[in-house]
Design an enzyme around this catalytic site. Structure first.
Site, mmCIF file in Angstrom:
data_model
loop_
_atom_site.group_PDB
_atom_site.id
_atom_site.type_symbol
_atom_site.label_atom_id
_atom_site.label_comp_id
_atom_site.label_asym_id
_atom_site.label_seq_id
_atom_site.Cartn_x
_atom_site.Cartn_y
_atom_site.Cartn_z
ATOM 1 N N HIS A 77 0.845 -1.197 0.000
ATOM 2 C CA HIS A 77 0.000 0.000 0.000
ATOM 3 C C HIS A 77 0.876 1.242 0.000
ATOM 4 C CE1 HIS A 77 0.827 -0.529 4.362
ATOM 5 N NE2 HIS A 77 0.932 0.793 4.311
ATOM 6 N N LEU A 78 0.240 2.378 -0.234
ATOM 7 C CA LEU A 78 0.885 3.681 -0.108
ATOM 8 C C LEU A 78 0.111 4.477 0.931
ATOM 9 C CD1 LEU A 78 2.259 5.878 -2.969
ATOM 10 C CD2 LEU A 78 0.864 6.901 -1.185
ATOM 11 N N HIS A 165 5.629 6.194 -0.753
ATOM 12 C CA HIS A 165 6.303 4.976 -1.187
ATOM 13 C C HIS A 165 5.434 3.749 -0.928
ATOM 14 C CE1 HIS A 165 7.186 5.251 3.117
ATOM 15 N NE2 HIS A 165 7.298 3.935 3.106
ATOM 16 N N SER A 167 6.027 0.076 0.498
ATOM 17 C CA SER A 167 7.000 -0.785 1.178
ATOM 18 C C SER A 167 6.949 -2.190 0.585
ATOM 19 C CB SER A 167 6.709 -0.847 2.682
ATOM 20 O OG SER A 167 6.989 0.387 3.291
#
Length: 222
Positions: A77-78, A165, A167
């Site tokens: 996810h972001l 970002h 991960s």
């Protein structure tokens, strides 16, 4: 002010345990308290393609030569918010406010192709992620609306200059020193040299999600 007087069921409580051995050695960012629901707003990324999983395996294999304890994320996810604490009876009005503020947003693309190393705020975990290199403006607009809701409930807003970002992998402890420098350069070389990486790491966001305890709420983008 936070709507503390709203009616609501006391606490259909989530199962809670602070035994870190049951979740990979991860440590809570805040202590569990009955009636407090950990809440997070984010853009979900579904890694369907074999190519993405192949790239992830290549990156993990190389990074584990520096930090053997690295594990792949179970989901991707972001983040659009920090993890914050909601009282149970705030969840429904919080989600309603989010839905209203996010209703006008359209689907958009991001490119996430810059490898970076991150640690969480209390330095108990280290992450390898893909930072966004295109689509930053739209993400800031979303965060602005999410921050507006957080302020209404007197909750912490997102980081001032966020590094958006996705991960990819994590480990316990602050091992950023081992992953930065030579390792980081080798990981970036893998991404840059991966066939179809330009297409693979161009992501279309179609929905926003909010997770509160064991509840999930979805907000489709137009």
């Amino acid at each position: 002010p936070a709507p503390a007087g709203l009616p609501g069921d006391p606490d259909p409580e989530e199962a809670a345990s602070d035994d870190s051995s049951r979740h990979g050695g991860r440590v809570r960012g805040f202590p569990h308290e009955r009636g407090n629901w950990a809440t997070h707003v984010y853009l979900p990324y579904t890694a369907h393609s074999e190519e993405f999983l192949e790239l992830l395996e290549l990156l993990l294999a190389r990074a584990r030569t520096y930090v053997p304890s690295l594990a792949a994320m179970e989901e991707f996810h972001l983040s659009l918010s920090q993890c914050v604490v909601l009282r149970y009876h705030w969840i429904e009005p919080f989600v309603r406010c989010l839905r209203e503020r996010l209703a006008a947003f359209h689907r958009f693309f991001c490119v996430a192709d810059q490898v970076k190393v991150y640690t969480n705020q209390n330095k108990t975990r280290t992450f390898i992620g893909l930072e966004v290199s295109a689509g930053h403006f739209q993400l800031l607009e979303l965060v602005s609306e999410v921050d507006g809701v957080l302020k209404e409930f007197d909750l912490p807003t997102f980081y001032k200059d966020p590094s958006f970002h996705i991960s990819l992998a994590w480990c316990v402890g602050d091992l950023s020193g081992r992953l930065e420098g030579q390792c980081l350069q080798e990981l970036q070389d893998i991404v840059d040299g991966f066939e179809d990486s330009a297409f693979l790491l161009r992501v279309q966001w179609e929905q926003i999600r909010c997770k509160s305890g064991n509840k999930y709420f979805s907000f489709p983008l137009r």
